[in-house]
Design an enzyme around this catalytic site. Structure first.
Site, PDB file in Angstrom:
ATOM      1  N   HIS A   1       0.802  -1.212   0.000  1.00  0.00           N
ATOM      2  CA  HIS A   1       0.000   0.000   0.000  1.00  0.00           C
ATOM      3  C   HIS A   1       0.848   1.282   0.000  1.00  0.00           C
ATOM      4  CE1 HIS A   1      -3.483   2.379   0.144  1.00  0.00           C
ATOM      5  NE2 HIS A   1      -4.238   1.616   0.912  1.00  0.00           N
TER       6      HIS A   1
ATOM      7  N   ASP B   1      -2.244   2.128  -4.334  1.00  0.00           N
ATOM      8  CA  ASP B   1      -3.481   2.356  -3.609  1.00  0.00           C
ATOM      9  C   ASP B   1      -4.563   1.435  -4.154  1.00  0.00           C
ATOM     10  OD1 ASP B   1      -2.379   4.337  -1.984  1.00  0.00           O
ATOM     11  OD2 ASP B   1      -2.630   5.824  -3.591  1.00  0.00           O
TER      12      ASP B   1
END
Lengths: 332, 327, 394
Positions: C367, C371
């Site tokens: 992450h 995203d």
């Protein structure tokens, strides 16, 4: 005792020499009058310091010099250049800023140079050129030539450090140089008496154990006599002399200044004109039967013609080309 | 090839040139009998006599003018100022006479004179005796300004200066007189107007001259060893004419530049370098140029304050890190 | 005149549509009636027509984007007309919903930089020259100098703007901006050094299976599902550069080429040989190389060069009958796709119950780099390509 010849007997054998001195003084007078007129018409720019009234000093002094001798003057030097033999054409063209000027239009009124006659300026900072004269004299001594340097400056320059530093070294090192102070009484608008603690410039020589002379600067023959002695001392014995020539300028400090203004009176000016060096020599010669009216008129006409020719030349001469801006900054 | 001091390298140059050309003479305070205030002229009086090694009164304006006049008459004077601080008394002769004569005479009267002496700060000499005036003289068209950093350059540049037909302001590093370096015994000259790359590098160009060359070299060494930064050190050697080509070529390679000088910042030598670089190498610049100069104050006497006022390797390293975006 | 192009209701039941292809691009002249895009509705792929004349000035919804009916997808206007008012309220529509679990709360960055599109790009003169010479778009490069100034080092390794999306060769290091740093820090604190999240999609493999069977009748080289998957993922990565990246602590390295890691089980563990430049290889070449690599892996003959340097990895446990699993990312790579078995399933197609061969893919994302939406768009491309296997030859 002021050296003067007003009452002396003239030598008939020297007639041509006297006439030449007269001619030179007249040339300077007429040249300067025409330069003033051209300045008034905007044809000459910048500062323009006229020599009218002082002609006897340059003419009398320079007449004593030999070819190898050097002259260094200040910024009121049109007369000195002319007396040294720089042509009226190239001096006038320089005042006009033209290419045919003796400094190619880059020097102007204050920076006349003529290396061909060892006339090394034309310097605009009061007193700054006095050490240069000691330098050229140093070079003559270094090379063991008999060349002499004559340096002209005004009475206002004698209070500046360069004057003292130079006279000290010239005396100390026995340099062949003649310092001629043209005392015209005023440094711009400040009378000698208001600027100097000692009013007799020649007395300053005492500080340096140097020979001194005081001479009537309106008497061309007296100047000639005095400078002849000084040049001989320099040439033969390597001894410098400080000469004070008392003279008077008829015009303002420069063309931009008033003729008398607040610092001197019209009456004083008129009184001094009674001592006029040209009229003085003329009347001496007439009295001695060495010149008549026609003779004087002939000299005057020749001089006027020469100046007119110089003006025409200067008018018609070319400006320096734009590329000259960047030439002669550095020597190869 | 011998290892000699900067002082002796200058002495050799004077000696060589006086032997080579009888028109060359040395004039100044204490140059003869005293053997030179900084002993640069040691032995010359004995070798050449007092005709050519001339002690003067303390009269900078006067003897500087004598030098100019002698040059106008065709000699090649070397005028020694005991220091450039005292030469301020003579600046009228340097600027109004020497620099202007050739031009205002319409090219008739060249002035082949060398004005030389030590400049910059030494140690705790305070405000009136610790000044670097290169930029003052470099401002003047008609003058050449030389400031050597090494014995080799000192000798070669002084010889070139003496042979040059123009007035040359030759500013020696007062703190450099005792520094040593290799100097060939034979004839050689170093041309005026040519900078020298004292250390090659790829990341940052450091432009310097005179005493600051050693400052820059020390900084470059530490930058390489401790920070893996490769510094190119460009020694100007001649301030005027400035060797803009060498500077811009270096910056074309490194894209970054720091300028080090002992003088004050305002209108300093570095200010001129910045101007040339931004004009001529704009598209090669990856960072604004940074200058390391003497502090913008009169030099203080106190040792610590004095140290803080001078350029040093730490200041150069900090500037290099800044232009290299390492902080 | 400004004409807003909105997602039109192209079927009676359509609530949203997905832009498949733009036939016109920004700057193209369009006339009313021109087909400007293809849109996938809940039923079919339909054509979107221009409703006005002018120039397609701005595409708000890029290809692959899903847009609610009535929302802005593009703007048609005169060439020099000011569209800032329309553009401002035409915020990009939301993408495919991201799994909630994969979106840990991230605090807003402290002080967002003003919109880069309008502010002057600060760059050193050298950087500007380099950008011009190499056809790089400074707007797209993050500056690492004071005040965000773009300097030489920011351009080293960057590739021409036009070719960036599919560029071959090299990589580009992009220093972390504030937001990226905050995301990285918070997520690492939350989940461990590599903050994973997971995206799963189910792919209809019917057409891929048919293609595979056809190809295998040629008899030259057997093609496995895994080969097809590797090839598709490589192509998809070239179109989603954001997923083809390394996390490098102070920056992210985006690659312009795909080096595909391929997890291979060996006797006492696991190794991931790398198929270099997978994006440039044909399906057949990949088939040959993956077989050879797997074999060498089992024989422990791989050299270090052969199992390092992957930009992305794939792990396939389908042959073990695993329907779905999650794979662990191999740092510094930012993603890995876990491939399940191709199995027959009963699915509804056009209102009919059909038996189709289906496969589940689960992508693990770092992450700090990827995203939710970024990963989802990528995975969507993978799925689309697998379901339309001809896409491989694009």
């Amino acid at each position: 005792m002021t050296e003067s010849t007003q009452t002396a007997t003239l030598d008939a054998a020297q007639r041509d020499f006297y006439h030449d001195l007269l001619r030179q003084m007249l040339l300077i007078r007429v040249f300067e009058e025409q330069a003033g007129a051209a300045y008034a018409q905007g044809k000459i720019g910048g500062f323009c310091h006229l020599y009218i009234g002082q002609e006897a000093v340059a003419v009398g002094a320079i007449a004593t010099l030999a070819e190898q001798d050097t002259i260094i003057a200040a910024y009121r030097e049109h007369g000195h250049a002319l007396a040294r033999g720089t042509s009226a054409r190239s001096v006038m063209a320089e005042l006009y800023g033209k290419l045919g000027g003796c400094s190619k239009g880059k020097g102007g009124s204050m920076h006349l140079f003529d290396a061909s006659t060892n006339f090394l300026g034309g310097h605009g900072i009061v007193g700054s050129h006095i050490p240069l004269a000691a330098g050229t004299a140093f070079a003559a001594r270094y090379r063991e030539t008999d060349a002499v340097t004559v340096c002209f400056f005004g009475e206002a320059a004698v209070n500046i450090g360069a004057f003292h530093e130079t006279l000290n070294m010239a005396a100390l090192w026995k340099l062949p140089v003649v310092f001629i102070c043209e005392n015209n009484r005023y440094g711009m608008g400040t009378a000698m008496e208001r600027a100097s603690a000692v009013w007799n410039v020649y007395e300053r020589a005492c500080s340096y154990d140097m020979d001194e002379e005081l001479v009537d600067g309106m008497d061309v023959l007296a100047v000639h006599n005095v400078v002849t002695r000084a040049v001989a001392r320099a040439r033969e014995r390597g001894e410098p002399t400080l000469i004070e020539a008392r003279t008077y300028r008829y015009m303002g400090h420069s063309m931009a200044d008033p003729i008398h203004g607040h610092y001197r009176t019209k009456e004083e000016l008129e009184e001094q004109k009674e001592r006029d060096p040209i009229e003085g020599l003329r009347s001496q010669l007439v009295d001695a039967d060495l010149l008549d009216e026609d003779g004087f008129a002939t000299i005057r006409a020749a001089v006027e013609k020469e100046v007119q020719d110089a003006l025409t030349f200067a008018e018609q001469d070319a400006d320096p080309p734009p590329e000259d801006l960047y030439t002669s900054v550095y020597s190869d | 090839m011998g290892v000699i001091t900067y002082r002796d390298a200058l002495n050799q140059a004077l000696r060589d040139e006086m032997e080579r050309d009888p028109d060359v003479f040395l004039m100044g305070e204490e140059v003869g009998v005293y053997q030179g205030a900084y002993k640069v002229s040691r032995g010359l009086l004995e070798a050449f006599g007092d005709r050519r090694v001339v002690d003067t009164p303390i009269a900078e304006l006067g003897f500087a003018g004598v030098g100019v006049g002698a040059a106008m008459a065709g000699l090649r004077p070397i005028i020694e100022f005991m220091t450039w601080n005292f030469a301020l008394l003579a600046i009228d002769q340097v600027v109004n006479s020497a620099a202007k004569m050739y031009y205002m005479s319409g090219g008739q009267v060249p002035v082949p004179v060398v004005f030389r002496g030590p400049g910059g700060s030494a140690l705790q000499l305070a405000a009136q005796h610790s000044q670097a005036f290169e930029s003052w003289y470099a401002h003047i068209p008609g003058l050449k300004v030389v400031a050597p950093a090494t014995p080799y350059d000192a000798k070669g540049l002084l010889k070139s200066s003496i042979r040059n037909n123009n007035p040359v302001v030759f500013i020696e590093g007062e703190m450099l007189y005792n520094t040593k370096g290799e100097v060939p015994e034979g004839e050689y000259t170093v041309p005026l107007g040519k900078a020298d790359i004292k250390r090659e590098g790829t990341d940052v160009t450091v432009v310097c001259h005179s005493k600051t060359v050693s400052v820059a070299l020390k900084a470059a060494e530490r930058l390489a060893e401790e920070m893996d930064v490769s510094t190119e050190v460009v020694d100007l050697r001649t301030i005027r004419p400035l060797d803009v080509d060498t500077i811009t070529q270096s910056i074309t390679k490194t894209n970054r530049c720091v300028i080090v000088e002992e003088g004050w910042p305002f209108c300093g030598v570095g200010a001129q370098v910045v101007d040339d670089v931004q004009r001529l190498a704009f598209d090669h610049l990856d960072a604004p140029l940074i200058r390391v100069t003497g502090a913008d104050v009169p030099m203080p006497y106190n040792k610590h304050l004095e140290r803080a006022a001078k350029p040093n390797p730490d200041k150069v390293i900090a500037a290099v890190r800044q232009v290299a975006y390492l902080d | 005149m400004i004409t807003k192009v909105v997602m039109e209701a192209l079927s009676p039941t359509m609530e949203e549509g997905r832009v498949i292809t733009w036939h016109k691009h920004e700057g193209d002249a369009v006339s009313a009636g021109d087909i400007i895009a293809e849109v996938e509705t809940d039923k079919a792929v339909m054509e979107l027509q221009a409703r006005g004349d002018g120039v397609l000035r701005k595409v708000v919804a890029g290809e692959g984007t899903t847009v609610e009916v009535g929302k802005l997808v593009a703007i048609i206007a005169d060439a020099d007309e000011d569209i800032s008012g329309v553009a401002a309220d035409g915020k990009p529509p939301s993408d495919v919903p991201t799994p909630a679990a994969a979106t840990p709360a991230v605090p807003a960055p402290p002080t967002p930089e003003p919109a880069a599109t309008t502010s002057r790009v600060k760059a050193s003169p050298l950087a500007r020259r380099m950008a011009q010479e190499r056809n790089l778009d400074l707007q797209s490069i993050a500056g690492s100098g004071p005040g965000g100034r773009i300097v030489k080092r920011d351009l080293e390794g960057a590739r021409p703007a036009a070719a960036r999306a599919v560029a071959a060769g090299g990589y580009e290091d992009v220093p972390l901006n504030q937001m990226r740093k905050t995301i990285a820090k918070r997520l690492s604190q939350s989940i461990g050094p590599v903050p994973h999240f997971f995206l799963t999609t189910e792919v209809d493999m019917e057409r891929a299976a048919e293609a595979r069977e056809d190809l295998n009748t040629l008899g030259e080289q057997r093609i496995s599902f895994n080969d097809i998957i590797l090839r598709v993922i490589a192509s998809a990565l070239m179109r989603h550069r954001a997923c083809n990246a390394w996390w490098m602590d102070d920056r992210i390295r985006y690659f312009g080429e795909v080096h595909m890691g391929m997890a291979v089980a060996v006797e006492d563990g696991l190794i991931t040989p790398v198929i270099r430049n997978a994006h440039m290889k044909t399906l057949r070449e990949i088939a040959v190389e993956s077989r050879a690599m797997a074999e060498r892996a089992r024989e422990r003959k791989l050299t270090p060069e052969e199992y390092t340097g992957a930009t992305f990895s794939v792990s396939n446990l389908g042959m073990f009958g695993i329907d779905e699993f999650t794979a662990v990312i191999n740092p510094p790579e930012a993603g890995i796709i876990a491939v399940g078995a191709v199995t027959e399933k009963a699915v509804m197609r056009d209102g009919e119950l059909e038996v189709r061969r289906r496969m589940r893919l689960t992508m693990s994302c770092d992450h700090r780099v990827i995203d939710g939406a970024t990963g989802a768009q990528f995975l969507q491309t993978v799925r689309t390509m697998l379901e339309n296997p001809l896409a491989i030859v694009w």
